[in-house]
Design a protein around this motif. Structure first.
Motif, mmCIF file in Angstrom:
data_model
loop_
_atom_site.group_PDB
_atom_site.id
_atom_site.type_symbol
_atom_site.label_atom_id
_atom_site.label_comp_id
_atom_site.label_asym_id
_atom_site.label_seq_id
_atom_site.Cartn_x
_atom_site.Cartn_y
_atom_site.Cartn_z
ATOM 1 N N TRP A 291 0.963 -1.093 0.205
ATOM 2 C CA TRP A 291 0.111 -0.011 0.077
ATOM 3 C C TRP A 291 0.922 1.191 -0.049
ATOM 4 O O TRP A 291 2.008 1.145 0.324
ATOM 5 N N GLY A 292 0.244 2.386 -0.452
ATOM 6 C CA GLY A 292 0.811 3.763 -0.290
ATOM 7 C C GLY A 292 0.594 4.293 1.163
ATOM 8 O O GLY A 292 -0.571 3.939 1.698
ATOM 9 N N ALA A 293 1.725 4.950 1.588
ATOM 10 C CA ALA A 293 1.131 5.246 3.198
ATOM 11 C C ALA A 293 1.974 6.665 3.226
ATOM 12 O O ALA A 293 3.265 6.828 2.823
ATOM 13 N N ASN A 294 1.557 7.624 4.174
ATOM 14 C CA ASN A 294 1.984 8.776 4.371
ATOM 15 C C ASN A 294 1.609 9.098 6.006
ATOM 16 O O ASN A 294 0.490 9.293 6.219
ATOM 17 N N TRP A 295 2.720 9.656 6.810
ATOM 18 C CA TRP A 295 2.373 9.959 7.951
ATOM 19 C C TRP A 295 2.407 11.527 8.040
ATOM 20 O O TRP A 295 3.158 12.239 7.903
ATOM 21 N N ILE A 296 0.936 12.048 8.580
ATOM 22 C CA ILE A 296 0.772 13.638 8.394
ATOM 23 C C ILE A 296 0.036 14.001 9.925
ATOM 24 O O ILE A 296 -0.752 13.048 10.213
ATOM 25 N N THR A 297 0.313 14.965 10.321
ATOM 26 C CA THR A 297 -0.559 15.580 11.263
ATOM 27 C C THR A 297 -1.216 16.789 11.032
ATOM 28 O O THR A 297 -2.233 16.834 10.511
ATOM 29 N N GLY A 298 -0.464 17.827 11.214
ATOM 30 C CA GLY A 298 -1.319 19.106 10.725
ATOM 31 C C GLY A 298 -1.497 19.675 12.038
ATOM 32 O O GLY A 298 -1.866 19.177 12.958
ATOM 33 N N TRP A 299 -2.007 21.088 11.825
ATOM 34 C CA TRP A 299 -2.482 22.091 13.019
ATOM 35 C C TRP A 299 -3.498 21.477 13.740
ATOM 36 O O TRP A 299 -3.586 21.382 15.098
ATOM 37 N N ILE B 236 -0.940 10.687 12.023
ATOM 38 C CA ILE B 236 -2.051 10.193 11.159
ATOM 39 C C ILE B 236 -1.477 9.639 9.965
ATOM 40 O O ILE B 236 -0.956 10.347 9.452
ATOM 41 N N ILE B 237 -1.847 8.329 9.659
ATOM 42 C CA ILE B 237 -1.383 7.822 8.557
ATOM 43 C C ILE B 237 -2.304 7.336 7.829
ATOM 44 O O ILE B 237 -3.324 6.637 7.931
ATOM 45 N N HIS B 238 -2.071 8.080 6.482
ATOM 46 C CA HIS B 238 -3.068 7.894 5.456
ATOM 47 C C HIS B 238 -2.602 6.880 4.646
ATOM 48 O O HIS B 238 -1.302 6.653 3.982
ATOM 49 N N LEU B 239 -3.676 5.939 4.232
ATOM 50 C CA LEU B 239 -3.179 4.662 3.377
ATOM 51 C C LEU B 239 -4.045 4.647 2.382
ATOM 52 O O LEU B 239 -5.256 4.887 2.130
ATOM 53 N N GLY B 240 -3.559 4.135 1.119
ATOM 54 C CA GLY B 240 -4.426 3.700 -0.213
ATOM 55 C C GLY B 240 -3.396 2.993 -1.062
ATOM 56 O O GLY B 240 -2.311 2.745 -0.982
ATOM 57 N N THR B 241 -4.007 3.262 -2.337
ATOM 58 C CA THR B 241 -3.500 2.838 -3.588
ATOM 59 C C THR B 241 -2.401 3.772 -4.041
ATOM 60 O O THR B 241 -3.345 4.840 -4.524
#
Length: 192
Positions: free
Chosen positions: A134-142, A165-170
């Motif tokens: 899977w694709g993944a990205n660790w983001i938080t933000g304000w 917050i880890i966003h997942l998908g293709t």
């Protein structure tokens, strides 16, 4: 003598987070996500306190949170462009896992070590998702640091905070690599 795992090392040397805005359907199912969460939960945890937990956000929850980001941003007087960028992170996502740092009272394990453990869970979750294809990205933000947002939107308790917050998908495409740190510039060898 060590028993090396060259495939695992090669994965770690070449791993690459995928920009969240490039993640699309299909998204991991519960069955897909279970081994990823299991791997993340095997992170270092001195004292076996489990000072973290997961909140899995599906599409409807992410849409609700996108609306809350817009409302909280306006209430806080945040720049409209910054609000919209954060709102779109939630609105464009189809699946995200919130890693909640939930330190436990302990005489043996300092709170900071427990917070670091939650950070390790974020990286392990990201790597497990990537290793699963899977694709993944660790983001938080304000918004992840706004108490009203995290308590109202995510149900966090007063002593809990968002570690990541880890966003997942293709992935829509394979992202190019980025420059990496100069190891010689950040490493000190101490022999005596």
């Amino acid at each position: 003598m060590p028993d090396p795992n060259p495939a695992a090392l090669e994965f770690l040397l070449t791993r690459r987070s995928v920009p969240a805005k490039t993640l699309t359907a299909p998204f991991p199912s519960r069955d897909d996500l279970t081994p990823i969460l299991t791997a993340a939960a095997r992170s270092p945890d001195h004292g076996k306190l489990e000072p973290w937990r997961f909140i899995v956000l599906g599409d409807a929850a992410l849409t609700r949170l996108a609306d809350l980001v817009a409302a909280r941003g306006q209430a806080l007087g945040i720049d409209p462009d910054k609000i919209e960028k954060s709102r779109m992170t939630y609105a464009d996502s189809g699946l995200a896992v919130v890693v909640v740092s939930a330190p436990q009272v302990s005489d043996k394990v300092p709170e900071i070590e427990q917070i670091y453990s939650a950070g390790a869970v974020c990286l392990a979750l990201t790597n497990a998702a990537l290793a699963s294809g899977w694709g993944a990205n660790w983001i938080t933000g304000w918004a992840a640091f706004d108490r009203e947002f995290v308590e109202t939107g995510l149900g966090l308790g007063p002593t809990e905070q968002v570690a990541g917050i880890i966003h997942l998908g293709t992935p829509k495409f394979a992202p190019p690599d980025r420059p990496r740190p100069d190891l010689a510039a950040i490493t000190t060898w101490v022999d005596a």
